[in-house]
Design an enzyme around this catalytic site. Sequence first.
Site, PDB file in Angstrom:
ATOM      1  CB  CYS A   2      -0.855   0.015   1.251  1.00  0.00           C
ATOM      2  SG  CYS A   2      -1.845  -1.479   1.411  1.00  0.00           S
ATOM      3  NE  ARG A  29       4.319   1.899  -1.521  1.00  0.00           N
ATOM      4  CZ  ARG A  29       5.588   1.703  -1.186  1.00  0.00           C
ATOM      5  NH1 ARG A  29       6.523   2.358  -1.828  1.00  0.00           N
ATOM      6  NH2 ARG A  29       5.911   0.876  -0.230  1.00  0.00           N
ATOM      7  CD1 TRP A  76      -1.972  -4.774  -4.876  1.00  0.00           C
ATOM      8  CD2 TRP A  76      -1.404  -5.996  -3.081  1.00  0.00           C
ATOM      9  NE1 TRP A  76      -1.761  -6.063  -5.292  1.00  0.00           N
ATOM     10  CE2 TRP A  76      -1.414  -6.831  -4.216  1.00  0.00           C
ATOM     11  CE3 TRP A  76      -1.088  -6.549  -1.850  1.00  0.00           C
ATOM     12  CZ2 TRP A  76      -1.092  -8.184  -4.156  1.00  0.00           C
ATOM     13  CZ3 TRP A  76      -0.776  -7.898  -1.782  1.00  0.00           C
ATOM     14  CH2 TRP A  76      -0.779  -8.700  -2.933  1.00  0.00           C
ATOM     15  CG  ASN A 100       3.179  -0.638   2.939  1.00  0.00           C
ATOM     16  OD1 ASN A 100       2.629  -1.622   2.465  1.00  0.00           O
ATOM     17  ND2 ASN A 100       4.448  -0.337   2.691  1.00  0.00           N
ATOM     18  N   GLY A 101       1.854  -2.847   5.108  1.00  0.00           N
ATOM     19  CA  GLY A 101       2.539  -3.995   5.700  1.00  0.00           C
ATOM     20  C   GLY A 101       1.538  -4.988   6.247  1.00  0.00           C
ATOM     21  CD  GLU A 478       9.911  -9.644 -18.049  1.00  0.00           C
ATOM     22  OE1 GLU A 478       9.709 -10.323 -17.026  1.00  0.00           O
ATOM     23  OE2 GLU A 478       9.494  -8.474 -18.172  1.00  0.00           O
ATOM     24  CE  LYS A 482       6.348  -7.169 -18.172  1.00  0.00           C
ATOM     25  NZ  LYS A 482       7.437  -7.009 -17.275  1.00  0.00           N
ATOM     26  CD  GLU A 485       3.778  -7.934 -14.884  1.00  0.00           C
ATOM     27  OE1 GLU A 485       4.525  -7.743 -15.867  1.00  0.00           O
ATOM     28  OE2 GLU A 485       3.952  -7.396 -13.786  1.00  0.00           O
ATOM     29  CG  HIS A 501      11.525 -33.667 -21.158  1.00  0.00           C
ATOM     30  ND1 HIS A 501      11.933 -34.980 -21.257  1.00  0.00           N
ATOM     31  CD2 HIS A 501      12.505 -32.918 -21.731  1.00  0.00           C
ATOM     32  CE1 HIS A 501      13.130 -35.029 -21.827  1.00  0.00           C
ATOM     33  NE2 HIS A 501      13.499 -33.786 -22.133  1.00  0.00           N
ATOM     34  CE  LYS A 600       7.394   0.002 -11.810  1.00  0.00           C
ATOM     35  NZ  LYS A 600       7.473  -0.901 -12.955  1.00  0.00           N
TER      36      LYS A 600
END
Length: 605
Positions: A2, A29, A76, A100-101, A478, A482, A485, A501, A600
């Site tokens: 947050c 955030r 968040w 935040n936390g 990656e 992307k 996301e 496999h 982020k």
Amino acid sequence: MCGIIGIVGHSNENIQQKLLNGLERLEYRGYDSSGIALLQNNSIVRFRAVGKLSNLKKLLDTAIIDGHVGIGHTRWATHGKPTENNAHPMMSKDVAVVHNGIIENHKELRFSLENDGYVFTSETDTEVIAHFLQRELVNGFSPLESMRNCMNAMDGAFAIAAIFVPLGNKIIAARRKSSLAVGFAEKNCTARIEKAAGDASICGNMCVGSDAGTLSGMCHEVAYMEDDDIVEISEDSVVFFDKNLHPVTRKKYKVHQDSDSAKKGEYSHFMLKEIMDQPTAIRKTLLHNKIDASLFTDIERISIVACGTSYYAGMVSKYWFERFLKIPTSVEIASEFRYRDPILEDNTLFISISQSGETLDTLAALEYVRSNSNCKTVGIVNVKNSATDRASDVVFYSEAGIEMGVASTKTYTAQLTLLASLALCKKEFLLQQLQNVPTFCESVLTLSAQIKQLAELISRSSSAIYLGRGTMFPIALEGALKLKEISYIHAEGFAAGEMKHGPIALIDEHVPIVLLCPNNELFEKTASNLQEALARGKNIIVITDVDGEKKMPNEVHKLVLPNVHSAIAPIVYAIPLQLLAYHTATIIGTDVDRPRNLAKSVTVE
Ligand code: AGP
């Protein structure tokens, strides 16, 4: 994850707009809900709204507020769904709190407060802080002592800012393991404001916030709080205390402004702007990082820890460090590393990679290494003065500027550039090749329109497969991240040789496959994997180079990049995958810069 902010305005200054401006900068955030609380006429007024900050702004359009001390929050969600009741600030009678936390022992604290008659209105862990502080006030403790007692009672990681009716125009903030920066107004502000006919904007404000960047527009200097610090902020003074409430001093830094990065300019999204910025970011990163090879003297092992995209940058660098420096290298996800009792041998160089420098898992891994070994620690960060920056023995900065889009793009290729500079520091010829990367990237960016056509194909599917070998394997991972996301399409990256496999069972004539196949030493092997995919599937996009294209079958969609040296190819090949994800997401119509459920900077475990 947050974002929290607190501002002490000057007498008669209404800080509502400044709080909103701060929240706008903190929205990266988290954007599940937001809220503010201000002291007004000896009481607290609070406004909260679910969803993006724009909803809170709408709510405030019709509100008449006149407060010059206040706190704000972008959430968040961790404990409790994103509802208005769960939105911060949390309140008890005379206290409002943003946090935040995670308070790990919130259940037992809640139980004890409920037993004492405190009524909870949310499912959050944060509400215990508000009621705990209130109970301490009732028990006769001052606001500062109440905060100290609360800190002593809480387990976990947290950054808190609170306003108290009995304290008047001040904010008390505290932190443990989550970052918190304090901003300072110019000295002798009151006199200056009087001279400037009451213009309170000239001096900035005393303020507190989750990161210094957010505060940069509203103060002149910042200081970073240390673990278990408590701070009391008033209009013209800031006093730091340690956990025993002994006054302590904290070093101040000049604030760094990067106003260009914070503007979208001609682009429809920050992400597109940041993709296009990459040649510049890479040039700057090369210019500012001349590596002294003595960093690796006596180093027998390299251990890299990171999360998400930064982890994939670390994976690419493993190939580089082992090939070009001949140093055995391990790469690990930070949240796994610190809980498995890693063996930390002497002569290991520990590298933590973090764009934000604030990712809790990565920071905790770094802390673990510092407490349990003599390893030299190296930080690769984009945000100067971030927690990783401050905690590492040696720091290298990617020079990408502020990245506003939640999905990392320019900071990723800048990290790769920096890691390549480290790994190639003894290879003069390859260092020369590295200097050419920005030009190659410029040429790849001109393929955007063609990539948009390929994105049509992906946008029609509910899943996609990304394949690569060697350094192209982490680049494929990656690329898949992307896409997930920002388009919410399920995507997986695989080592091309590993398909047979198991994952090959996923291939049918619908699923798009993106294959990275530069004409390098692994070309023939990757081309065989392409044949295996072609035998079972249809929608195959091959990203190759001018020489590779000549050997490609006709049935595949081809995207042709310039021929580049294989040592630097990963940086160049990262870019079309970013554009592919970007265009797919815009075709689908998702919120590219603020994708759902993400933040982020991930400051919780
Ligand atoms: C990338 O697009 C992400 N949003 C995410 O995976 C990110 O890379 C990760 O959270 C690590 O962040 P950091 O680099 O700031 O530590």
